[in-house]
Enzyme design. Structure first.
Site, PDB file in Angstrom:
ATOM      1  N   HIS A 162       0.844  -0.991   0.116  1.00  0.00           N
ATOM      2  CA  HIS A 162       0.113  -0.056  -0.027  1.00  0.00           C
ATOM      3  C   HIS A 162       0.730   1.153   0.091  1.00  0.00           C
ATOM      4  O   HIS A 162       1.587   1.271   0.843  1.00  0.00           O
ATOM      5  CB  HIS A 162      -1.080   0.082   1.050  1.00  0.00           C
ATOM      6  CG  HIS A 162      -1.871  -1.082   1.225  1.00  0.00           C
ATOM      7  ND1 HIS A 162      -2.072  -2.078   2.331  1.00  0.00           N
ATOM      8  CD2 HIS A 162      -2.760  -1.599   0.255  1.00  0.00           C
ATOM      9  CE1 HIS A 162      -3.056  -2.972   1.900  1.00  0.00           C
ATOM     10  NE2 HIS A 162      -3.128  -2.590   0.591  1.00  0.00           N
ATOM     11  N   GLU A 205       1.696   3.757   3.039  1.00  0.00           N
ATOM     12  CA  GLU A 205       2.186   3.193   4.457  1.00  0.00           C
ATOM     13  C   GLU A 205       3.740   3.308   4.472  1.00  0.00           C
ATOM     14  O   GLU A 205       4.282   2.340   3.963  1.00  0.00           O
ATOM     15  CB  GLU A 205       1.566   1.869   4.670  1.00  0.00           C
ATOM     16  CG  GLU A 205      -0.053   1.542   4.318  1.00  0.00           C
ATOM     17  CD  GLU A 205      -0.457   0.075   4.348  1.00  0.00           C
ATOM     18  OE1 GLU A 205       0.182  -0.710   4.789  1.00  0.00           O
ATOM     19  OE2 GLU A 205      -1.592   0.176   4.502  1.00  0.00           O
ATOM     20  N   HIS A 222       3.527  -3.515   6.831  1.00  0.00           N
ATOM     21  CA  HIS A 222       2.335  -2.156   6.586  1.00  0.00           C
ATOM     22  C   HIS A 222       2.057  -1.321   7.761  1.00  0.00           C
ATOM     23  O   HIS A 222       2.548  -1.437   8.954  1.00  0.00           O
ATOM     24  CB  HIS A 222       0.859  -3.189   6.640  1.00  0.00           C
ATOM     25  CG  HIS A 222       0.797  -3.964   5.500  1.00  0.00           C
ATOM     26  ND1 HIS A 222      -0.216  -3.610   4.196  1.00  0.00           N
ATOM     27  CD2 HIS A 222       1.435  -4.968   4.817  1.00  0.00           C
ATOM     28  CE1 HIS A 222      -0.031  -4.513   3.223  1.00  0.00           C
ATOM     29  NE2 HIS A 222       0.791  -5.397   3.619  1.00  0.00           N
ATOM     30  N   GLU A 238       1.411  -5.234  11.133  1.00  0.00           N
ATOM     31  CA  GLU A 238       1.062  -3.838  11.240  1.00  0.00           C
ATOM     32  C   GLU A 238       1.752  -3.004  12.231  1.00  0.00           C
ATOM     33  O   GLU A 238       1.645  -3.413  13.423  1.00  0.00           O
ATOM     34  CB  GLU A 238      -0.483  -3.568  11.676  1.00  0.00           C
ATOM     35  CG  GLU A 238      -1.380  -4.536  10.594  1.00  0.00           C
ATOM     36  CD  GLU A 238      -1.575  -3.866   9.059  1.00  0.00           C
ATOM     37  OE1 GLU A 238      -1.213  -2.428   9.344  1.00  0.00           O
ATOM     38  OE2 GLU A 238      -1.983  -4.430   8.313  1.00  0.00           O
TER      39      GLU A 238
HETATM   40  O1  LIG Z   1      -5.958  -0.149   8.480  1.00  0.00           O
HETATM   41  C1  LIG Z   1      -6.520  -0.880   7.252  1.00  0.00           C
HETATM   42  O2  LIG Z   1      -7.746  -0.645   7.296  1.00  0.00           O
HETATM   43  C2  LIG Z   1      -5.687  -1.595   6.546  1.00  0.00           C
HETATM   44  C3  LIG Z   1      -4.458  -1.985   6.693  1.00  0.00           C
HETATM   45  C4  LIG Z   1      -3.893  -2.879   5.887  1.00  0.00           C
HETATM   46  O3  LIG Z   1      -3.403  -2.632   4.802  1.00  0.00           O
HETATM   47  N1  LIG Z   1      -4.192  -4.254   6.445  1.00  0.00           N
HETATM   48  C5  LIG Z   1      -3.763  -5.342   5.364  1.00  0.00           C
HETATM   49  C6  LIG Z   1      -4.001  -6.745   5.981  1.00  0.00           C
HETATM   50  C7  LIG Z   1      -3.880  -7.790   5.305  1.00  0.00           C
HETATM   51  C8  LIG Z   1      -4.293  -9.207   5.973  1.00  0.00           C
HETATM   52  O4  LIG Z   1      -5.374  -9.269   6.265  1.00  0.00           O
HETATM   53  O5  LIG Z   1      -3.314 -10.123   6.114  1.00  0.00           O
HETATM   54  C9  LIG Z   1      -4.764  -5.160   4.143  1.00  0.00           C
HETATM   55  O6  LIG Z   1      -6.183  -4.992   4.451  1.00  0.00           O
HETATM   56  O7  LIG Z   1      -4.360  -5.506   3.237  1.00  0.00           O
HETATM   57 ZN    ZN Z   2      -1.526  -2.038   4.203  1.00  0.00          ZN
END
Ligand SMILES: O=C(O)CCC(=O)N[C@@H](CCC(=O)O)C(=O)O
Ligand code: ZN
Length: 343
Positions: free
Chosen positions: A64, A67, A159, A223
């Site tokens: 992303h 980030e 992330h 994260e």
């Molecule tokens: O904060 C958020 O809403 C999104 C943060 C983020 O990019 N999280 C990933 C998590 C991926 C996973 O579930 O392994 C995403 O949403 O792609």
């Molecule tokens: Zn992300």
């Protein structure tokens, strides 16, 4: 060109002039490490020594584009390796995911790249965009890297979250099917300052699930904090993570330990997708991740459907009403335990 790269300009050049990396470049550093650049933002390091390294480590960031903290961490590590201040013990692949999205300081340009792995990039007839092409290129880079040598495979996809989080740092442990969760990995994540773990219970099209499922890698979406523009991150908040990652890639046997009582383990209870144009979250925009609700609380709704907390203490993670229709708009998690663990 090699001089520019060796002076630590890899990410800058990849962003400023990606055409420089249309053909591959290979060269050797003074300490013998072989550097391979196969595309803009894709650089791997192979340690040349008689006793083969026993870990193959993928570090990805910027899947992303907005980030930024993980991008800054990986850029620093790559600079350190290229300029000789960091000497690797294990082979490492760095992936700077979505370069065009970094340039516009957005999560993505056309499509969320972290929903395009495990072949999702090639589904949907005739649908081609830069993110789909890049997701395939990243998959191919991971495949070549993991298949190029022996060793345990690791992939940390770094992330930062859109919202603030009650538990600032957390990791998604992709669904393992029949494999067992690893205590050593939980210890490594704890050393990074990541003491909250979300156990996913279903297949997904994320990058970490791809490496976990396709390559049996220890893989995680990590994260590390909250999204902020380049230059506006308080890098002190990422120091533990950077130090632990540095130890992982430079030490022959880096094996931190953890007391399981220090970890907060959750399992994903509901994956709530947005199915309709009108999709509403029933809490404020600034409600942090891991805010929990009593059973029966309406968390989200769309025409003809309400999504409610199924248990007392069910908490929200990654709520986003603006995702594309059909995509995940919210996870709910509930406290859990890990009874069976590998070392
Ligand atoms: O904060 C958020 O809403 C999104 C943060 C983020 O990019 N999280 C990933 C998590 C991926 C996973 O579930 O392994 C995403 O949403 O792609
Ligand atoms: Zn992300």
């Amino acid at each position: 060109m090699q001089e520019l790269i060796e002076s630590g300009q890899f990410l800058t050049l990849s962003r400023r002039d990606p055409s420089l990396f249309e053909r591959s470049h290979q060269f050797t550093l003074a300490n013998g490490t072989l550097v391979s650049i196969t595309a803009p933002g894709i650089i791997s390091f192979s340690v040349q020594r008689a006793s083969k390294p026993n870990k193959r480590i993928v570090l990805s960031c910027g899947v992303h584009g907005n980030e930024t903290a993980p991008i800054e961490i990986c850029d620093d590590l790559v600079k350190g390796i290229l300029t000789g201040s960091i000497t690797l013990t294990h082979d490492v692949l760095f992936l700077f995911g979505n370069l065009p999205a970094m340039d516009i300081a957005e999560r993505f340009v056309e499509e969320n790249m972290n929903r395009l792995f495990s072949g999702a990039h090639s589904k949907g007839e005739g649908l081609v965009n830069a993110e789909r092409v890049r997701a395939k290129q990243l998959e191919d880079a991971v495949a070549s890297f993991f298949e190029a040598g022996e060793g345990t495979r690791y992939h940390y996809d770094l992330h930062t979250a859109i919202r603030a989080s009650k538990n600032e740092k957390f990791a998604v442990y992709p669904y393992l099917h029949d494999r067992v969760h690893s205590k050593g990995q939980l210890a490594f994540l704890a050393a990074c300052g990541v003491k909250t773990i979300l156990l996913s219970e279903s297949s997904t099209t994320t990058f970490s699930y791809f490496s976990s499922y396709q390559y049996n890698a220890h893989a995680f979406t990590v994260e590390l904090g909250k999204v902020r523009p380049f230059g506006q991150n308080d890098m002190r908040r990422f120091e533990d993570a950077k130090q632990a990652i540095t130890k992982l890639i430079t030490q022959t046997e880096y094996a931190p330990t953890v007391d399981m009582d220090d970890l907060d383990i959750y399992r994903v209870n509901q994956v709530i997708n947005r199915n309709e144009e009108q999709f509403t979250l029933h809490f404020d925009d600034d409600t942090p991740n891991f805010t929990d609700y009593p059973k029966g609380t309406v968390l989200a709704s769309e025409p003809g459907k309400e999504y409610v907390a199924e248990q007392d203490g069910e908490a929200i993670v990654f709520p986003n009403a603006k995702v594309a229709i059909g995509q995940r708009a919210l996870l709910t998690v509930v406290p859990s335990t890990l009874d069976k663990l590998d070392v």
